[in-house]
Design an enzyme around this catalytic site. Structure first.
Site, short mmCIF file in Angstrom:
data_model
loop_
_atom_site.label_atom_id
_atom_site.label_comp_id
_atom_site.label_asym_id
_atom_site.label_seq_id
_atom_site.Cartn_x
_atom_site.Cartn_y
_atom_site.Cartn_z
N ARG A 101 -45.33 8.82 -18.04
CA ARG A 101 -45.38 10.15 -18.64
C ARG A 101 -44.81 10.04 -20.05
O ARG A 101 -43.63 9.75 -20.23
CB ARG A 101 -44.57 11.13 -17.79
CG ARG A 101 -44.54 12.49 -18.40
CD ARG A 101 -43.67 13.51 -17.66
NE ARG A 101 -43.59 14.64 -18.55
CZ ARG A 101 -42.53 15.40 -18.73
NH1 ARG A 101 -41.43 15.18 -18.06
NH2 ARG A 101 -42.55 16.39 -19.60
N HIS A 104 -43.75 18.57 -25.98
CA HIS A 104 -42.37 18.30 -25.57
C HIS A 104 -41.49 18.61 -26.78
O HIS A 104 -40.87 17.73 -27.37
CB HIS A 104 -42.23 16.86 -25.08
CG HIS A 104 -40.99 16.60 -24.26
ND1 HIS A 104 -41.03 16.07 -22.99
CD2 HIS A 104 -39.68 16.78 -24.53
CE1 HIS A 104 -39.80 15.94 -22.52
NE2 HIS A 104 -38.95 16.36 -23.45
N GLU A 113 -40.65 22.04 -20.04
CA GLU A 113 -39.44 22.86 -20.01
C GLU A 113 -39.46 24.03 -20.99
O GLU A 113 -38.63 24.10 -21.91
CB GLU A 113 -38.21 21.98 -20.27
CG GLU A 113 -37.96 20.97 -19.16
CD GLU A 113 -36.69 20.14 -19.38
OE1 GLU A 113 -36.05 20.28 -20.42
OE2 GLU A 113 -36.37 19.35 -18.49
N ASN A 138 -38.69 19.39 -13.03
CA ASN A 138 -37.64 18.57 -13.62
C ASN A 138 -36.32 18.99 -12.98
O ASN A 138 -35.95 20.17 -13.07
CB ASN A 138 -37.54 18.80 -15.13
CG ASN A 138 -38.77 18.31 -15.89
OD1 ASN A 138 -39.71 17.81 -15.30
ND2 ASN A 138 -38.75 18.47 -17.20
N TYR A 168 -32.16 18.05 -12.52
CA TYR A 168 -30.98 17.24 -12.88
C TYR A 168 -29.74 17.60 -12.05
O TYR A 168 -29.04 16.74 -11.58
CB TYR A 168 -30.67 17.39 -14.38
CG TYR A 168 -31.69 16.64 -15.22
CD1 TYR A 168 -31.51 15.30 -15.51
CD2 TYR A 168 -32.86 17.26 -15.64
CE1 TYR A 168 -32.46 14.59 -16.25
CE2 TYR A 168 -33.82 16.56 -16.37
CZ TYR A 168 -33.60 15.22 -16.66
OH TYR A 168 -34.55 14.51 -17.36
N GLU A 171 -39.28 14.89 -13.97
CA GLU A 171 -38.07 14.30 -14.57
C GLU A 171 -36.95 14.34 -13.55
O GLU A 171 -36.78 15.34 -12.84
CB GLU A 171 -37.58 15.08 -15.81
CG GLU A 171 -38.39 14.86 -17.04
CD GLU A 171 -37.81 15.57 -18.26
OE1 GLU A 171 -36.59 15.82 -18.32
OE2 GLU A 171 -38.61 15.89 -19.15
#
Ligand code: IFM
Length: 461
Positions: free
Chosen positions: A84, A128, A173, A295, A297, A368
């Site tokens: 990606r 992005h 995002e 994504n 985290y 991600e």
């Protein structure tokens, strides 16, 4: 090298599961003014004194523009099934609209060919965060026109690459762009509009919807979007903390996912603040997706505004001017970025998505997931990835249809306002020389991919 835990001990993922790594143009390419590339809002922002913590400006990236063959070779040796990357809009359309820069498109053409030659699926993200500067100066995502220019650009890229690119991502995002870039001013374009930033959310969503149509018209298929998700925990049971947590949950998780997946904003009050013919736009925004990118985290602990208790969710400080405050989650290991390591949060988040959207949830892909740790002997990254893959598998065993996993990131790179200080890569980059050195986690991930290929067993049940 002894690297606990053993990759072979990971449970089997389904056959065909896509194992990949992620990166983005501004964070890696460098070559900021090369071959006709135009400036982006991030070039301008990073050039402002004091904006980037280590005084760098991202203009060199990791030298990917010149070294992409080396990085593709690293992906090939890793056994990655997919890469990606993102296409730099100002490299392809330097003015944001108008003439296309042939040299810019040529670069992505070469990159795609190189990936295909190694049997690696190219998965481009079209946006992005690097908006062409002329568009940013005309209002950026506050300006509805930017959405239409984005669709034109998407069509241009697909016209060149759709014959070899089987899987596409429109935007990465949008919540971070809205919150950090337009509401709080910590990221480009550095606007501090608080709730007046909401049009930037709507116009990114509209851009996505218009781009989906433009991509399909240009022959592209298998289209998704990469949206950040975080389980939100309330700091306490008090009414103020619960209010802050719910609001943050709505903004960070549902303000984007709901329009995309249900065709409605999560709350009438938000819908009322959006510009344009909102109902018509929502029809465009909610065009069926082939898959939905997550994504993940860490979870986020949120309460009433509490400037003294700030912690980094994305490396920014919450100024206490929005009606919520992010707190430090105690009791967990933290990465070098200070982010809590909570693998179960991934499963919880995915199960929460299924609960909220049911059959409307398309197949998922983890676009991600990763962590910032210094050093080439990065056992802590291995532990992080191992834990998150187990958590992902647990969600899949509960019925979640997840088709792939892209770790962030292939190499260390420019981590936005942190500069080069935070290292998320499987591969270490020595910035003075741009020399690449695979970390222990790279070798570990390679073994994971190899072992999974050998297992090839369906999920139980
Ligand atoms: O580096 C970023 C990426 O650009 C967007 N998602 C989060 C990553 C780590 O902060």
């Amino acid at each position: 090298m002894t690297l606990p835990p053993l990759p072979g001990s990971l449970p089997a993922f389904p056959p065909g599961f896509l194992w990949g790594a992620s990166a983005s143009a501004f964070q890696t390419e460098g070559a900021a003014g090369t071959d006709g590339k135009g400036p982006s809002g991030w070039d301008e922002f990073a050039g402002r004194p004091g904006r980037i913590k280590d005084g760098s400006d991202g203009s060199l990236g990791t030298g990917f523009y010149d070294r992409y063959r080396e990085d593709v070779a690293l992906l090939a040796a890793l056994g990655a099934g997919a890469f990606r990357f993102s296409v730099s809009w100002p490299r392809v359309v330097p003015g944001g609209t108008g003439p296309v820069n042939p040299a810019g498109l040529d670069f992505y053409d070469r990159l795609v060919d190189e990936l295909c030659a190694h049997g690696i699926t190219p998965v481009p993200t079209l946006y992005h965060w690097d908006t062409p500067l002329p568009l940013e100066q005309a209002g950026g995502w506050l300006n509805r026109d930017t959405a239409h220019r984005f669709a034109e650009y998407a069509s241009t890229v697909a016209g060149r690459l759709a014959d070899r690119v089987p899987m596409w991502i429109t935007i990465n995002e949008p919540a971070e762009v809205t919150l950090l870039g337009y509401a709080l001013g910590e990221h480009a374009p550095g606007r501090k509009l608080l709730f007046d930033a909401l049009p930037a959310a709507h116009h990114q969503l509209l851009a996505h919807g218009l781009a989906v149509a433009a991509l399909r018209a240009a022959g592209a298929a298998d289209i998704g979007i990469a949206v950040s998700h975080t389980p939100v925990l309330a700091a306490s049971d008090s009414e103020q903390d619960r209010f802050g947590a719910e609001l943050y949950d709505t903004i960070s998780n549902w303000l984007f996912a709901d329009p995309l997946l249900t065709g409605a904003y999560p709350d009438e009050n938000f819908a009322a603040l959006m510009p344009g013919p909102v109902a018509d736009d929502l029809d465009i925004i909610s065009a069926p997706l082939d898959w939905y990118g997550v994504n993940y985290y860490n979870p986020t602990l949120v309460g009433a505004p509490a400037p003294q208790a700030l912690d980094s969710f994305s490396g920014f400080e919450m100024p206490g001017e929005l009606p919520f405050g992010i707190r430090k989650i105690e009791g967990y290991e933290t990465t070098d970025f200070g982010w809590p390591v909570v693998p179960d949060g991934l499963r919880d988040m995915l199960v929460g998505l299924k609960r909220r959207y049911g059959d409307r949830l398309p197949p998922l892909c983890i676009t991600e997931n990763g962590c910032s740790y210094d050093g080439i002997e990065d056992a802590r990254r291995i532990t992080f990835l191992d834990g998150h893959l187990r958590s992902l598998h647990a969600a899949m065993a509960e019925g979640l249809d997840v088709r792939g996993y892209f770790t962030w990131s292939l190499t260390d790179n420019f981590e936005w306002i942190e500069g080069y200080a935070q290292r998320f890569g499987l591969v270490h980059v020595d910035y003075p020389t741009m020399r690449r050195t695979p970390k222990d986690s790279y070798h570990w991930y390679r073994e994971v991919i190899r072992a999974q290929r050998d297992l090839r067993r369906p999920l139980p049940g």
